[in-house]
Motif scaffolding. Structure first.
Motif, PDB file in Angstrom:
ATOM      1  N   ARG A 109      -2.504   3.276  -3.988  1.00 55.25           N
ATOM      2  CA  ARG A 109      -2.406   2.100  -4.841  1.00 55.25           C
ATOM      3  C   ARG A 109      -1.839   0.935  -4.037  1.00 55.25           C
ATOM      4  O   ARG A 109      -1.295   1.134  -2.936  1.00 55.25           O
ATOM      5  CB  ARG A 109      -1.508   2.397  -6.048  1.00 55.25           C
ATOM      6  N   VAL A 110      -1.968  -0.259  -4.597  1.00 54.75           N
ATOM      7  CA  VAL A 110      -1.287  -1.432  -4.048  1.00 54.75           C
ATOM      8  C   VAL A 110      -0.372  -1.959  -5.142  1.00 54.75           C
ATOM      9  O   VAL A 110      -0.841  -2.460  -6.176  1.00 54.75           O
ATOM     10  CB  VAL A 110      -2.278  -2.524  -3.602  1.00 54.75           C
ATOM     11  N   VAL A 111       0.928  -1.802  -4.926  1.00 57.82           N
ATOM     12  CA  VAL A 111       1.895  -2.189  -5.960  1.00 57.82           C
ATOM     13  C   VAL A 111       2.176  -3.682  -5.884  1.00 57.82           C
ATOM     14  O   VAL A 111       1.956  -4.332  -4.856  1.00 57.82           O
ATOM     15  CB  VAL A 111       3.210  -1.390  -5.825  1.00 57.82           C
ATOM     16  N   ASN A 112       2.656  -4.228  -6.988  1.00 58.91           N
ATOM     17  CA  ASN A 112       3.041  -5.633  -7.011  1.00 58.91           C
ATOM     18  C   ASN A 112       4.258  -5.859  -6.122  1.00 58.91           C
ATOM     19  O   ASN A 112       5.110  -4.979  -5.984  1.00 58.91           O
ATOM     20  CB  ASN A 112       3.329  -6.065  -8.440  1.00 58.91           C
ATOM     21  N   PRO A 113       4.358  -7.037  -5.518  1.00 54.40           N
ATOM     22  CA  PRO A 113       5.407  -7.268  -4.527  1.00 54.40           C
ATOM     23  C   PRO A 113       6.779  -7.450  -5.169  1.00 54.40           C
ATOM     24  O   PRO A 113       6.886  -7.758  -6.362  1.00 54.40           O
ATOM     25  CB  PRO A 113       4.948  -8.551  -3.842  1.00 54.40           C
ATOM     26  N   PRO A 114       7.835  -7.285  -4.370  1.00 54.78           N
ATOM     27  CA  PRO A 114       9.183  -7.576  -4.870  1.00 54.78           C
ATOM     28  C   PRO A 114       9.333  -9.072  -5.112  1.00 54.78           C
ATOM     29  O   PRO A 114       8.516  -9.877  -4.638  1.00 54.78           O
ATOM     30  CB  PRO A 114      10.081  -7.090  -3.725  1.00 54.78           C
ATOM     31  N   PRO A 115      10.364  -9.468  -5.852  1.00 53.09           N
ATOM     32  CA  PRO A 115      10.522 -10.888  -6.214  1.00 53.09           C
ATOM     33  C   PRO A 115      10.450 -11.845  -5.032  1.00 53.09           C
ATOM     34  O   PRO A 115       9.859 -12.932  -5.150  1.00 53.09           O
ATOM     35  CB  PRO A 115      11.897 -10.921  -6.886  1.00 53.09           C
ATOM     36  N   LEU A 172       0.830  -1.194   0.000  1.00 53.45           N
ATOM     37  CA  LEU A 172       0.000   0.000   0.000  1.00 53.45           C
ATOM     38  C   LEU A 172       0.870   1.252   0.000  1.00 53.45           C
ATOM     39  O   LEU A 172       1.783   1.388   0.812  1.00 53.45           O
ATOM     40  CB  LEU A 172      -0.917   0.010   1.225  1.00 53.45           C
ATOM     41  N   GLU A 173       0.576   2.163  -0.924  1.00 52.44           N
ATOM     42  CA  GLU A 173       1.307   3.428  -1.028  1.00 52.44           C
ATOM     43  C   GLU A 173       0.322   4.572  -1.234  1.00 52.44           C
ATOM     44  O   GLU A 173      -0.714   4.412  -1.880  1.00 52.44           O
ATOM     45  CB  GLU A 173       2.293   3.389  -2.199  1.00 52.44           C
ATOM     46  N   VAL A 174       0.663   5.743  -0.702  1.00 51.92           N
ATOM     47  CA  VAL A 174      -0.150   6.941  -0.852  1.00 51.92           C
ATOM     48  C   VAL A 174       0.668   8.014  -1.556  1.00 51.92           C
ATOM     49  O   VAL A 174       1.880   8.158  -1.311  1.00 51.92           O
ATOM     50  CB  VAL A 174      -0.668   7.439   0.515  1.00 51.92           C
ATOM     51  N   LYS A 175       0.029   8.744  -2.447  1.00 54.39           N
ATOM     52  CA  LYS A 175       0.729   9.761  -3.226  1.00 54.39           C
ATOM     53  C   LYS A 175       0.796  11.062  -2.442  1.00 54.39           C
ATOM     54  O   LYS A 175      -0.220  11.647  -2.080  1.00 54.39           O
ATOM     55  CB  LYS A 175       0.016   9.996  -4.560  1.00 54.39           C
TER      56      LYS A 175
END
Length: 312
Positions: free
Chosen positions: A249-255, A208-211
């Motif tokens: 947004r919810v970004v895709n996770p790291p590898p 989860l990230e906020v702009k």
């Protein structure tokens, strides 16, 4: 995991230091559109049981889950499969499936045309009781947050009580599955919420990230036992942007986390369908002219936005 960019506000202060809680919570909303509320009063083992019921449902075969999808229901109850919800203005749908629980109304209630009855999967024992419990606890906490917001705005503490008592609120059970994420889709594209406020459990799993105002994306990784709360478009409109509805947004996770599913349970607190969203007293100044001189009902606003995100 990085620390949350937004410092938490303890919910214990609602009863021990209401003025300070209101100030710190409101300042966080005014600055970020978001707040992290620590020390929530809900029983964690009961929360875990409710989320376990959601996980059990999402693990069912697709054909079984799709029995609970309601054609023409605007995604307001039951199951919403992959490939449907798309962030406003986005080209690619979000990588998620979800289930919606709404408010139970007594027979003959005036809002039944706008708030259909809930669906309950017979395959998962205890699903109805545990998810009803979670809906009711988040609804109660949301009422308290709205009290603090009213006071922060210099208005009567109970200004919103009647407006949200029979609100068209939704508890969403979200499943973002593991994936290689090689395509253009993301778990949740940048968007703002439709409703008054959102209370989110399950943000401990990163993404989860906020702009921020300068365009940077800030991580929201709250400590355990916290609720992430944000302002939605309805309240932004009512406050004439004193309290902003911020893109997130919810970004895709790291590898190293791509094999881990993400589950979360946002509670979208809504006004009653017939509530007239109009600019609140004290939010219009010479430097902040009224952006919304024409009021709109909460139901009309909701339907307009559901069409934009392809649920209606």
């Amino acid at each position: 995991m990085p620390q949350s960019a937004i410092p938490p506000v303890s919910f214990k202060r609602f009863t021990t230091d209401f003025a300070g809680f209101t100030r710190d919570l409101g300042d966080s909303f005014a600055r970020y559109g978001f707040a992290v509320i620590s020390d929530h009063p809900m029983d964690q083992p009961h929360i875990d049981r409710a989320i376990d019921k959601a996980k059990a449902f999402f693990a069912l075969p697709e054909a079984v889950k799709k029995k609970y999808n309601v054609p023409g229901g605007n995604g307001q109850r039951g199951y919403i499969p992959f490939g449907v919800e798309t962030a406003k203005g986005a080209e690619h749908y979000d990588l998620k499936e979800f289930w919606h629980v709404g408010r139970d109304l007594p027979p003959g209630h005036r809002f039944t045309p706008h708030m259909p009855p809930n669906l309950w999967p017979s395959e998962i024992e205890g699903f109805q009781s545990d998810l009803t419990w979670l809906f009711e606890r988040l609804d109660a906490m949301g009422h308290q947050v709205m009290e603090a917001i009213a006071c922060y705005l210099g208005l009567d503490r109970h200004l919103f009580d009647a407006a949200i008592a029979d609100g068209n609120s939704i508890l969403r059970l979200l499943h973002y599955p593991p994936s290689g994420f090689d395509g253009p889709n993301v778990r949740a594209g940048a968007h703002e919420d439709i409703n008054a406020i959102t209370l989110l459990l399950g943000a401990e799993e990163g993404g989860l990230e906020v702009k921020d105002r300068d365009g940077r994306w800030l991580p929201i990784n709250p400590p355990p036992g916290s609720v992430v709360c944000n302002i939605g478009d309805m309240l932004q409109r009512a406050t004439n942007h004193v309290l902003p509805s911020t893109s997130h947004r919810v970004v895709n996770p790291p590898p190293e986390r791509r094999n881990v599913a993400r589950y979360s349970t946002p509670f979208f607190l809504h006004f009653a369908p017939d509530y007239l969203i109009k600019t609140l007293p004290g939010t219009v100044t010479a430097d902040r002219p009224d952006r919304y001189p024409t009021p709109i009902t909460a139901n009309d606003f909701l339907l307009e936005r559901l069409r934009e995100i392809k649920l209606a």
